[in-house]
Write an enzyme that holds these catalytic residues in place. Structure first.
Site: not given
Ligand code: G3I
Length: 380
Positions: A136, A253
């Protein structure tokens, strides 16, 4: 021929359909991701490539400085090894899920930390098949915030991207190195192409492919309204990317998110064959397959709901089985490398090894009185 009783006994003994991956034996992989930080036990029933959804991201691996947790990333890598299919490392340099502690360091210290991050990943996963080196990078998407450490914009405007690829290639001579971006099939396509061309022009040996994440192709309503991408537009943009960048494409993705089963099936039928049959596309990864466990902006993209296949999934399995011999511009052969520990130095010369706790790279000097270990993390 096996009797039904024998087949049933084999199923009972080995738990089953685990080898019946949808694209097994096909010319391209059809992959998926970990769910809720774990490799699901049914993963290898369906998919023959794996990406960790979050577990190989820098912030997850190194939440505080030098406090490494590779367990989730390692589990995805191990699943690929066990299954005999490719692993994609996602991702080295990205502007999201960046360790917060990096911000307070000097530029020189940040560079040393980036070097160490890559050294540790390379020591642990020397034979990774594909790496999203930079994710990105397009302005307005999520470029890495500490670009000065990597040479900043420089004369090309994206020296930091080029330097990231140079650093990755030094450590992974054989992995497919990928410039990956958010919906670069639809938005900022020209901006993305410009960056990819700069990396390739700087040195064609440091980049192997481009990655198109393929989020937001679905029709959406609400805050962001978005019509579904048409098959024609998808065909056109894949050709444009190929014509202008001249590198193979991975769909990295994909998430076609529809609450309605019929709408999801129609979207899969319209768009998936364009990707699968494209002579420019080298493999497809779907971003989640269990309904209710996919990321919040594609919450209806799951293919299995309440334990049952949604119609799109039923169709997908049949379609891929009917198209095993599609053109692949970048076939993957298993990456065979001698682990760095063994490849560097003879018995009397220093060799590199991962420290026992997995947090450092150490030079090991064999002496008569035993081995002397020196931390060389980040020194290059
Ligand atoms: O692990 C913590 C947990 O401990 C906490 O309680 C909870 C509260 O919000 O958050 C958890 O972490 C989250 C993590 O996913 C695991 O579930 C983060 O907040 C959350 O921001 C994170 O989101 C991920 C996101 O990337 C972050 O940018 C998504 O799962 C994941 O699918 C997404 O993947 C991205 C690719 O890497 C890059 N391209 C876009 C794609 C979608 O956004």
């Amino acid at each position: 021929m096996k009797s039904a009783a024998l087949s049933a006994a084999i199923l009972l003994a080995f738990g089953s359909t685990a080898d019946a991956q949808i694209a097994k034996g096909a010319t391209k992989f059809l992959g998926n991701i970990t769910h809720q930080s774990k490799v699901r036990t049914d993963f290898a029933t369906y998919w023959n490539q794996i990406t960790a959804e979050n577990e190989c991201k820098w912030e997850v691996v190194e939440p505080s400085r030098d406090n490494m947790n590779w367990s989730g990333c390692q589990a995805a890598y191990d699943a690929a090894k066990t299954g005999g299919f490719p692993f994609r490392f996602h991702t080295l340099i990205w502007g999201s899920q960046v360790p917060g502690w990096l911000a307070s360091l000097s530029t020189a210290e940040q560079l040393a930390e980036i070097e160490e991050w890559m050294d540790l990943a390379a020591a642990r996963f020397p034979d990774v098949a594909m790496i999203d080196v930079v994710n990105e990078a397009v302005t307005g998407h999520a470029p890495f915030p500490h670009i000065a450490a990597l040479g900043g914009a420089g004369t090309s405007g994206h020296e930091w991207v080029i330097e990231s690829f140079r650093m990755a290639r030094k450590r992974w001579p054989k992995a497919k190195l990928v410039l990956n971006d958010y919906n670069n099939l639809r938005w900022n396509v020209d901006d993305f192409i410009a960056i990819a061309k700069k990396v390739k022009a700087a040195d064609p040996k440091i980049i192997d492919a481009i990655g198109c994440q393929a989020h937001d192709l679905s029709a959406t309503t609400g805050q962001y309204t978005n019509p579904e991408m048409t098959a024609g537009a998808l065909t056109t943009v894949l050709k444009k990317l190929n014509d202008q960048v001249g590198l193979p494409i991975y769909i990295t993705e994909l998430d076609l998110s529809y609450e309605s089963d019929a709408a999801q099936e129609a979207a899969y039928k319209a768009l998936f064959p364009i990707m699968w049959e494209s002579p420019y596309v080298a493999g497809v990864t779907i971003w989640g397959y269990v309904y209710g466990q996919t990321w919040n902006q594609a919450q209806y993209s799951g293919l299995i709901k309440n334990g049952a296949d949604r119609p799109a999934f039923t169709w997908l399995k049949q379609y891929v089985a009917s198209k095993p011999n599609v053109t692949n511009p970048l076939p993957l052969t298993p990456v065979s490398v001698t682990p760095r520990q063994a490849s560097i130095g003879s018995a009397k010369e220093p060799r590199l090894e991962l420290s026992k706790d997995g947090n450092r790279v150490e030079a090991v000097f064999e002496r008569d009185g035993g081995a002397v270990r020196t931390d060389v993390s980040g020194k290059r």
